[in-house]
Design a protein around this motif. Structure first.
Motif, short mmCIF file in Angstrom:
data_model
loop_
_atom_site.label_atom_id
_atom_site.label_comp_id
_atom_site.label_asym_id
_atom_site.label_seq_id
_atom_site.Cartn_x
_atom_site.Cartn_y
_atom_site.Cartn_z
N ALA A 213 9.31 60.07 51.75
CA ALA A 213 9.64 59.50 50.44
C ALA A 213 10.99 60.04 50.01
O ALA A 213 11.38 61.15 50.40
N SER A 214 11.70 59.26 49.22
CA SER A 214 12.94 59.77 48.65
C SER A 214 13.25 59.01 47.38
O SER A 214 12.81 57.87 47.20
N GLY A 215 13.97 59.65 46.49
CA GLY A 215 14.33 59.01 45.24
C GLY A 215 14.93 60.02 44.29
O GLY A 215 15.04 61.20 44.63
N THR A 216 15.34 59.55 43.12
CA THR A 216 15.86 60.49 42.14
C THR A 216 14.69 61.30 41.59
O THR A 216 13.53 60.86 41.67
N ALA A 217 15.01 62.45 41.02
CA ALA A 217 13.95 63.28 40.45
C ALA A 217 13.20 62.47 39.39
O ALA A 217 11.98 62.56 39.26
N ALA A 218 13.95 61.65 38.64
CA ALA A 218 13.31 60.84 37.58
C ALA A 218 12.32 59.85 38.18
O ALA A 218 11.26 59.60 37.61
N GLU A 219 12.63 59.30 39.35
CA GLU A 219 11.72 58.35 39.97
C GLU A 219 10.40 59.01 40.39
O GLU A 219 9.38 58.34 40.51
N PHE A 220 10.47 60.29 40.61
CA PHE A 220 9.25 61.00 41.01
C PHE A 220 8.42 61.40 39.80
O PHE A 220 7.30 61.86 39.94
N SER A 221 9.01 61.29 38.63
CA SER A 221 8.31 61.75 37.43
C SER A 221 7.59 60.60 36.76
O SER A 221 8.20 59.61 36.38
N VAL A 222 6.31 60.75 36.62
CA VAL A 222 5.53 59.74 35.94
C VAL A 222 5.77 59.85 34.43
O VAL A 222 5.84 58.88 33.71
N SER A 223 5.93 61.06 33.99
CA SER A 223 6.08 61.30 32.57
C SER A 223 6.90 62.57 32.39
O SER A 223 6.96 63.42 33.27
N SER A 224 7.56 62.68 31.25
CA SER A 224 8.33 63.91 31.03
C SER A 224 7.80 64.64 29.80
O SER A 224 8.54 65.18 29.02
N ARG A 225 6.49 64.62 29.63
CA ARG A 225 5.91 65.29 28.47
C ARG A 225 5.61 66.75 28.79
O ARG A 225 5.54 67.14 29.97
N THR A 226 5.45 67.51 27.74
CA THR A 226 5.17 68.93 27.91
C THR A 226 3.87 69.28 27.19
O THR A 226 3.63 68.84 26.07
N LYS A 227 3.05 70.04 27.90
CA LYS A 227 1.79 70.49 27.31
C LYS A 227 2.05 71.82 26.60
O LYS A 227 2.69 72.71 27.17
N ALA A 228 1.58 71.95 25.37
CA ALA A 228 1.82 73.20 24.63
C ALA A 228 0.64 73.52 23.74
O ALA A 228 -0.02 72.61 23.21
N THR A 229 0.35 74.80 23.61
CA THR A 229 -0.63 75.24 22.60
C THR A 229 -0.02 76.39 21.82
O THR A 229 0.81 77.15 22.36
N ALA A 230 -0.40 76.49 20.57
CA ALA A 230 0.18 77.53 19.71
C ALA A 230 -0.93 78.26 18.96
O ALA A 230 -2.02 77.71 18.75
N VAL A 231 -0.62 79.49 18.55
CA VAL A 231 -1.60 80.27 17.78
C VAL A 231 -1.91 79.52 16.48
O VAL A 231 -3.06 79.42 16.06
N GLU A 232 -0.87 78.99 15.86
CA GLU A 232 -1.06 78.22 14.62
C GLU A 232 -0.60 76.77 14.87
O GLU A 232 0.59 76.47 14.71
N PRO A 233 -1.52 75.88 15.26
CA PRO A 233 -1.13 74.52 15.63
C PRO A 233 -0.36 73.79 14.54
O PRO A 233 0.54 73.01 14.83
N GLU A 234 -0.71 74.05 13.29
CA GLU A 234 -0.03 73.32 12.22
C GLU A 234 1.45 73.65 12.16
O GLU A 234 2.29 72.82 11.80
N ARG A 235 1.80 74.86 12.61
CA ARG A 235 3.23 75.23 12.60
C ARG A 235 3.96 74.54 13.76
O ARG A 235 5.12 74.18 13.64
N LEU A 236 3.26 74.35 14.88
CA LEU A 236 3.88 73.61 16.00
C LEU A 236 4.05 72.13 15.61
O LEU A 236 5.06 71.50 15.93
N THR A 237 3.07 71.62 14.89
CA THR A 237 3.18 70.25 14.37
C THR A 237 4.46 70.11 13.54
O THR A 237 5.23 69.16 13.69
N GLU A 238 4.68 71.10 12.70
CA GLU A 238 5.85 71.09 11.82
C GLU A 238 7.16 71.10 12.64
O GLU A 238 8.10 70.36 12.36
N VAL A 239 7.18 71.95 13.69
CA VAL A 239 8.38 72.03 14.55
C VAL A 239 8.64 70.68 15.22
O VAL A 239 9.77 70.19 15.26
#
Ligand SMILES: Nc1ncnc2c1ncn2[C@@H]1O[C@H](COP(=O)(O)OP(=O)(O)OP(=O)(O)O)[C@@H](O)[C@H]1O
Length: 308
Positions: A213-239
């Motif tokens: 297989a070959s392609g650009t890095a973007a072609e290999f990416s299905v999604s560019s989302r990031t998983k995150a958890t925070a001690v205080e979720p409401e503050r991450l929501t705000e950010v």
């Protein structure tokens, strides 16, 4: 005569050992001013392909061109191409400085190149140490320093972050990005998806000697989302809201439309404590990589559609 693209081109490179093609009609381009990641599991044929490029292994067929010219036709191949191959193939009794000086002499590089390489590779404080006493990570830095001595336009690197700690690996990645942004051409191999995802503009996957297989890095990416958890979720929501990032929230887990680096920086700035941060594109690529290398895909076609 010159032909082909600017950068490095592999055209039908084939190498057999004991009657078995360990590299089989390998063709791909590494465009100038970019980083091409050569990804494959152990024994896939990466090192052999790179050794052919370096002239250390003679191919049975095919050729490798640098800006359309064979390595031996370049005016000064040693100065034009920096190879970072086997960090264990160094004389153990010489100091780092001696090793660099000797290579600089062989390449006809100026004396200042040694100091520059020590400084760029972060080796000044250990310059007098003997190579035999160095860790694998330090040796990796040394071979990179050696490759840079004569100011090459091309860098060909076999698993350059192997043995480096996280800081060292980040340093190599940043260095390569800077090098390619200035017009340099980089080809680096790795069996680690993480290495490739973090740095490569293009990815070429090899398995059992063949490009699968070959392609650009973007072609290999299905999604560019990031998983995150925070001690205080409401503050991450705000950010996220302040930064204008879209996000989904499932329980305490955020899926954010931003890179881990951007999220990390914004959270640092606003004093938000994160408990988890990971790029979910990595797992998308990993799935493809695992599927390819587990033999699930019997097709030996390099069309990316094959693995979608
Ligand atoms: N000099 C040699 N003589 C015989 N077989 C070899 C030689 N060099 C490599 N091979 C074989 O060729 C195949 C490809 O090896 P190669 O080192 O190119 O793979 P690789 O993708 O770089 O693997 P790794 O990530 O483990 O370094 C392997 O099966 C290896 O055993």
């Amino acid at each position: 005569m010159t032909f082909g693209v600017s950068g490095i081109s592999f055209a039908g490179v084939t190498k057999a050992y004991a009657g078995r093609n360990v590299v089989d009609s390998v063709s791909f381009d590494c465009p100038r001013g970019s980083i091409t990641g050569f990804l494959g599991p152990n024994g896939a044929g990466k090192s052999t392909t790179l050794r052919v490029a370096a002239g250390l292994t003679r191919a049975d067929a095919g050729e490798v061109l640098f800006d359309g010219r064979r390595r031996e036709d370049l005016e000064s191949p040693g100065r034009t191409i920096g190879f970072v191959l086997d960090p264990t193939a160094l004389h153990p009794g010489r100091s780092l400085q001696e090793t660099l000086k000797l290579n600089a002499m062989l390449l006809g590089a100026p004396r200042s190149a040694v100091q520059n390489a020590l400084s760029v590779a972060g080796l000044e404080s250990v310059r007098r140490k003997r190579v035999g006493s160095l860790s694998l990570g330090m040796r990796q830095r040394l071979v990179l320093g050696m490759a840079l001595l004569a100011g090459p336009q091309f860098l060909v690197m076999d698993e350059p972050t192997n043995g480096l700690d996280a800081d060292g690996a980040l340093w190599v990645r940043n260095f390569l990005k800077h090098f390619s942004a200035q017009g340099g051409t980089v080809l680096l191999s790795s069996h680690l998806l993480r290495d490739m995802q973090a740095v490569a503009d293009h990815i070429v996957m090899i398995d059992r000697g063949r490009i699968v297989a070959s392609g650009t890095a973007a072609e290999f990416s299905v999604s560019s989302r990031t998983k995150a958890t925070a001690v205080e979720p409401e503050r991450l929501t705000e950010v996220c809201r302040r930064s204008g990032w879209g996000f989904d929230l499932s329980g305490r887990e955020f899926l954010v439309d931003a890179t881990p680096e951007d999220i990390g920086r914004a959270c640092l700035e606003h004093g938000v404590v994160l408990t988890h941060l990971s790029n979910i594109t990595e797992s998308a690529l990993e799935e493809k990589f695992l599927a390819l290398t587990s033999g699930e895909f019997s097709s030996r076609n390099n069309n990316l559609e094959q693995i979608r």
